[in-house]
Scaffold this active site. Sequence first.
Site, PDB file in Angstrom:
ATOM      1  N   ARG A  17       0.849  -1.188   0.000  1.00  0.00           N
ATOM      2  CA  ARG A  17       0.000   0.000   0.000  1.00  0.00           C
ATOM      3  C   ARG A  17       0.888   1.242   0.000  1.00  0.00           C
ATOM      4  NH1 ARG A  17      -2.096  -0.146   6.339  1.00  0.00           N
ATOM      5  NH2 ARG A  17      -0.001  -0.102   7.267  1.00  0.00           N
ATOM      6  N   ASP A  56       7.800 -11.052   6.491  1.00  0.00           N
ATOM      7  CA  ASP A  56       8.033 -10.097   7.573  1.00  0.00           C
ATOM      8  C   ASP A  56       9.455  -9.573   7.424  1.00  0.00           C
ATOM      9  OD1 ASP A  56       8.363  -8.637   9.843  1.00  0.00           O
ATOM     10  OD2 ASP A  56       7.870 -10.254  11.247  1.00  0.00           O
ATOM     11  N   ASN A  83      11.715   0.173   0.786  1.00  0.00           N
ATOM     12  CA  ASN A  83      10.671   1.121   1.169  1.00  0.00           C
ATOM     13  C   ASN A  83      10.012   0.777   2.497  1.00  0.00           C
ATOM     14  OD1 ASN A  83       8.257   3.042   0.693  1.00  0.00           O
ATOM     15  ND2 ASN A  83       7.295   1.031   0.855  1.00  0.00           N
ATOM     16  N   TYR A 152      11.999   6.304  15.646  1.00  0.00           N
ATOM     17  CA  TYR A 152      11.768   6.304  14.200  1.00  0.00           C
ATOM     18  C   TYR A 152      12.747   7.225  13.482  1.00  0.00           C
ATOM     19  CZ  TYR A 152       9.482   7.301   9.724  1.00  0.00           C
ATOM     20  OH  TYR A 152       9.226   7.476   8.388  1.00  0.00           O
ATOM     21  N   LYS A 156      15.745   6.262  10.758  1.00  0.00           N
ATOM     22  CA  LYS A 156      15.803   6.821   9.415  1.00  0.00           C
ATOM     23  C   LYS A 156      17.111   7.575   9.183  1.00  0.00           C
ATOM     24  CE  LYS A 156      11.935   5.471   7.517  1.00  0.00           C
ATOM     25  NZ  LYS A 156      11.972   4.480   6.403  1.00  0.00           N
ATOM     26  N   VAL A 185       3.154  12.296   3.553  1.00  0.00           N
ATOM     27  CA  VAL A 185       2.640  11.750   2.288  1.00  0.00           C
ATOM     28  C   VAL A 185       1.204  11.273   2.517  1.00  0.00           C
ATOM     29  CG1 VAL A 185       2.911   9.936   0.555  1.00  0.00           C
ATOM     30  CG2 VAL A 185       4.931  11.087   1.489  1.00  0.00           C
TER      31      VAL A 185
END
Length: 262
Positions: A17, A56, A83, A152, A156, A185
């Site tokens: 998705r 996974d 991604n 997070y 990144k 996004v």
Amino acid sequence: MDLELTGKTAVVTGAGRGIGLAIAQALSAEGVRVLGAARNVTPDLKAAAYATVSADLSTPEGATAVVETSLSEFGGIDILVNNVGGGDAGELTLGGFLDIDNQQWRKLFDLNLFSAVWTTRAALPSIRERRGAIINISSINSRLPALGPTGYSEAKAALTALSKRLSEEFGPQGVRVNTVSPGVVGSSLWRGADGFGAKVAAASGVGHDEFLAAIPEQFGISSGRITEPEEVAALVTFLASEKAVNILGADFVIDGGSVKTS
């Protein structure tokens, strides 16, 4: 513009998705045979990809299985798009450094950093042989760590640094490694009723629609709107193409102007 991608092969992780699905669709439209990997293979992904695999990617075994499946299916890999990322909104704790336990740190790093480490390590021999490309999907959070859940942004930032390391080591061998760093996004992560955006809205005491409408002003988005998945996919597709043959080791921000520094 002919991007000279027809007949190439690609692996796209987190392709069920959002950004990943849009990337799979964009590459397929350019004639690329795409293997889309996701924990949950959606009907949209099945329609977009040449092949799919459920895995996974937050585990070494899952990441390796994706690459092994693609090598079996295609015989080689030209393009790898790392991604997969984010995290399960229902399991994320919003708060400061002292509020976050070791389990959340580990989950966020496994999904947002180590998934790329494991997948890249397995795919690199084939990509190097084919003088291919790797695109890692990072985030503007790597530059603005206060915006995301603790752990997070740090993961990144490490992913962006990994891209630079890989570019330095394998660029001379013909492998192009670049990073794409989106801002907000319009995917289910932000717009979905059970996504991260809805959780932040609830924590802030405002309605989800109100929260989404306020994002451009709150994030200082110069364009006045959030980015769409298809726009990120278009950038990734160009970077994967032969038209970008001398672009490597770069971090491309696509955020409507949220990041104000160079």
